[in-house]
Design a protein around this motif. Structure first.
Motif, mmCIF file in Angstrom:
data_model
loop_
_atom_site.group_PDB
_atom_site.id
_atom_site.type_symbol
_atom_site.label_atom_id
_atom_site.label_comp_id
_atom_site.label_asym_id
_atom_site.label_seq_id
_atom_site.Cartn_x
_atom_site.Cartn_y
_atom_site.Cartn_z
ATOM 1 N N PRO A 36 0.260 -1.208 -0.257
ATOM 2 C CA PRO A 36 -0.056 0.063 0.067
ATOM 3 C C PRO A 36 0.599 1.162 -0.366
ATOM 4 O O PRO A 36 0.696 2.105 -0.529
ATOM 5 C CB PRO A 36 -0.792 0.070 0.898
ATOM 6 C CG PRO A 36 -0.040 -0.720 2.024
ATOM 7 C CD PRO A 36 0.536 -2.248 1.359
ATOM 8 N N LEU A 39 1.318 3.170 -3.414
ATOM 9 C CA LEU A 39 0.001 4.005 -4.094
ATOM 10 C C LEU A 39 0.279 5.463 -4.420
ATOM 11 O O LEU A 39 -0.362 5.950 -4.992
ATOM 12 C CB LEU A 39 -1.435 4.023 -3.472
ATOM 13 C CG LEU A 39 -2.631 4.120 -4.153
ATOM 14 C CD1 LEU A 39 -3.038 3.588 -5.125
ATOM 15 C CD2 LEU A 39 -3.971 3.780 -2.810
ATOM 16 N N PRO A 40 0.325 5.975 -3.257
ATOM 17 C CA PRO A 40 0.547 7.678 -2.692
ATOM 18 C C PRO A 40 1.452 8.036 -3.915
ATOM 19 O O PRO A 40 0.968 8.907 -4.789
ATOM 20 C CB PRO A 40 0.986 8.290 -2.334
ATOM 21 C CG PRO A 40 0.886 6.755 -0.884
ATOM 22 C CD PRO A 40 1.053 5.513 -1.327
ATOM 23 N N ASP A 59 -10.671 10.432 -2.464
ATOM 24 C CA ASP A 59 -9.083 11.483 -1.827
ATOM 25 C C ASP A 59 -9.655 11.681 -0.353
ATOM 26 O O ASP A 59 -8.885 11.601 0.360
ATOM 27 C CB ASP A 59 -8.886 12.731 -2.350
ATOM 28 C CG ASP A 59 -7.804 12.438 -3.040
ATOM 29 O OD1 ASP A 59 -6.799 11.644 -2.729
ATOM 30 O OD2 ASP A 59 -7.580 12.822 -4.330
ATOM 31 N N TRP A 62 -9.700 8.467 1.963
ATOM 32 C CA TRP A 62 -8.780 8.164 2.210
ATOM 33 C C TRP A 62 -8.182 9.115 2.649
ATOM 34 O O TRP A 62 -7.168 8.430 3.891
ATOM 35 C CB TRP A 62 -7.317 8.247 0.322
ATOM 36 C CG TRP A 62 -6.184 7.370 0.481
ATOM 37 C CD1 TRP A 62 -5.577 6.852 1.470
ATOM 38 C CD2 TRP A 62 -4.915 8.307 -0.286
ATOM 39 N NE1 TRP A 62 -4.364 6.813 1.280
ATOM 40 C CE2 TRP A 62 -4.451 7.173 0.137
ATOM 41 C CE3 TRP A 62 -4.794 8.820 -1.784
ATOM 42 C CZ2 TRP A 62 -2.517 6.776 -1.078
ATOM 43 C CZ3 TRP A 62 -4.172 8.165 -1.881
ATOM 44 C CH2 TRP A 62 -3.022 7.536 -2.071
ATOM 45 N N VAL A 66 -7.218 7.291 6.519
ATOM 46 C CA VAL A 66 -5.887 7.199 7.001
ATOM 47 C C VAL A 66 -5.367 7.733 8.424
ATOM 48 O O VAL A 66 -4.650 7.453 9.572
ATOM 49 C CB VAL A 66 -5.013 8.128 6.307
ATOM 50 C CG1 VAL A 66 -3.647 8.671 6.443
ATOM 51 C CG2 VAL A 66 -4.483 7.056 4.917
ATOM 52 N N ALA A 71 -1.389 5.323 8.320
ATOM 53 C CA ALA A 71 -1.035 5.550 6.668
ATOM 54 C C ALA A 71 -1.226 3.988 5.848
ATOM 55 O O ALA A 71 -1.977 3.670 4.955
ATOM 56 C CB ALA A 71 0.586 5.446 6.378
ATOM 57 N N ARG A 72 -0.429 2.693 6.786
ATOM 58 C CA ARG A 72 -0.603 1.291 5.801
ATOM 59 C C ARG A 72 -1.495 0.869 5.824
ATOM 60 O O ARG A 72 -2.901 0.520 4.714
ATOM 61 C CB ARG A 72 0.017 0.420 6.157
ATOM 62 C CG ARG A 72 0.230 -0.884 5.777
ATOM 63 C CD ARG A 72 1.113 -1.509 6.603
ATOM 64 N NE ARG A 72 1.942 -3.395 5.830
ATOM 65 C CZ ARG A 72 2.342 -3.386 5.233
ATOM 66 N NH1 ARG A 72 2.864 -2.186 4.552
ATOM 67 N NH2 ARG A 72 2.767 -4.686 4.670
ATOM 68 N N THR A 75 -4.749 2.706 3.542
ATOM 69 C CA THR A 75 -4.729 2.466 2.158
ATOM 70 C C THR A 75 -5.069 1.618 2.049
ATOM 71 O O THR A 75 -5.632 1.317 0.689
ATOM 72 C CB THR A 75 -2.794 2.853 1.850
ATOM 73 O OG1 THR A 75 -2.342 4.502 2.327
ATOM 74 C CG2 THR A 75 -2.560 3.217 0.439
ATOM 75 N N ARG A 76 -4.823 0.133 2.633
ATOM 76 C CA ARG A 76 -5.770 -0.844 2.386
ATOM 77 C C ARG A 76 -6.914 -1.079 2.332
ATOM 78 O O ARG A 76 -7.573 -1.790 1.615
ATOM 79 C CB ARG A 76 -5.371 -2.214 3.556
ATOM 80 C CG ARG A 76 -3.717 -2.213 2.792
ATOM 81 C CD ARG A 76 -3.187 -3.664 4.085
ATOM 82 N NE ARG A 76 -2.348 -4.545 3.026
ATOM 83 C CZ ARG A 76 -0.906 -5.047 4.584
ATOM 84 N NH1 ARG A 76 -1.426 -5.301 5.120
ATOM 85 N NH2 ARG A 76 -0.577 -5.300 3.922
ATOM 86 N N LEU A 78 -8.560 1.719 1.727
ATOM 87 C CA LEU A 78 -9.017 2.057 0.485
ATOM 88 C C LEU A 78 -9.441 1.405 -0.467
ATOM 89 O O LEU A 78 -9.938 1.082 -1.731
ATOM 90 C CB LEU A 78 -8.190 3.446 -0.434
ATOM 91 C CG LEU A 78 -8.677 4.127 -0.883
ATOM 92 C CD1 LEU A 78 -10.187 5.073 -1.677
ATOM 93 C CD2 LEU A 78 -7.380 4.933 -1.506
#
Length: 113
Positions: A36, A39-40, A59, A62, A66, A71-72, A75-76, A78
Motif C-alpha cells: 500500500p 499507491l501515493p 481523496d 483516503w 489514514v 497510513a498502511r 490505504t489498504r 481504500l
C-alpha cells in the motif's frame, strides 16, 4: 478498438506521444493491497486523478481512513473499496457512504477519535 469477430470488446483512446503509456489504476489494485505504500506515488493514481476517475471524494475517504487507521491500513482500506466490483457511480456512492459510516462512525463526516 478491439474486436472479437464483429463484437467490440474494448476501446482505448489512441496515445499520440511516442513512448507514452496509459495505466489503469484498477489493473494494479491487487498488487497494491500487498504494497500500500506504493499507491501515493503511483503513476496510475496520477493518471486516474487527471482523468477524473479518482475523485476528491476518494481523496477525502483516503484521508479519513489514514487518520482513523494509520497510513498502511487506511490505504489498504481504500484499495479494498476500490476492488469492489461496482460501476464508477456506484463506487463513488459506496465511498461516500463508507466515509460517513465505516471510517467516521456517523453520518456527519467526523472521524472517530
Amino acid at each position: 478498438m478491439v474486436h472479437d469477430g464483429r463484437e467490440e470488446v474494448a476501446r482505448h483512446d489512441r496515445l499520440i506521444a511516442r513512448g507514452a503509456a496509459r495505466l489503469e489504476l484498477d489493473h494494479y489494485l491487487e498488487a497494491l493491497i500487498w504494497k500500500p505504500g506504493a499507491l501515493p506515488g503511483a503513476t496510475a493514481l496520477d493518471q486516474a486523478r487527471a482523468a477524473g476517475r479518482f475523485t476528491p471524494i476518494h481523496d477525502a475517504w483516503w484521508q479519513a481512513a489514514v487518520k482513523a487507521h494509520g497510513a498502511r491500513e487506511g490505504t489498504r482500506a481504500l484499495i479494498d473499496v476500490l476492488l469492489r466490483p461496482l460501476g464508477t457511480s456506484a463506487r463513488r456512492r459506496t465511498v461516500g457512504q463508507v466515509v460517513r459510516h465505516q471510517v467516521t462512525g456517523s453520518s456527519t463526516g467526523r472521524v472517530k477519535r
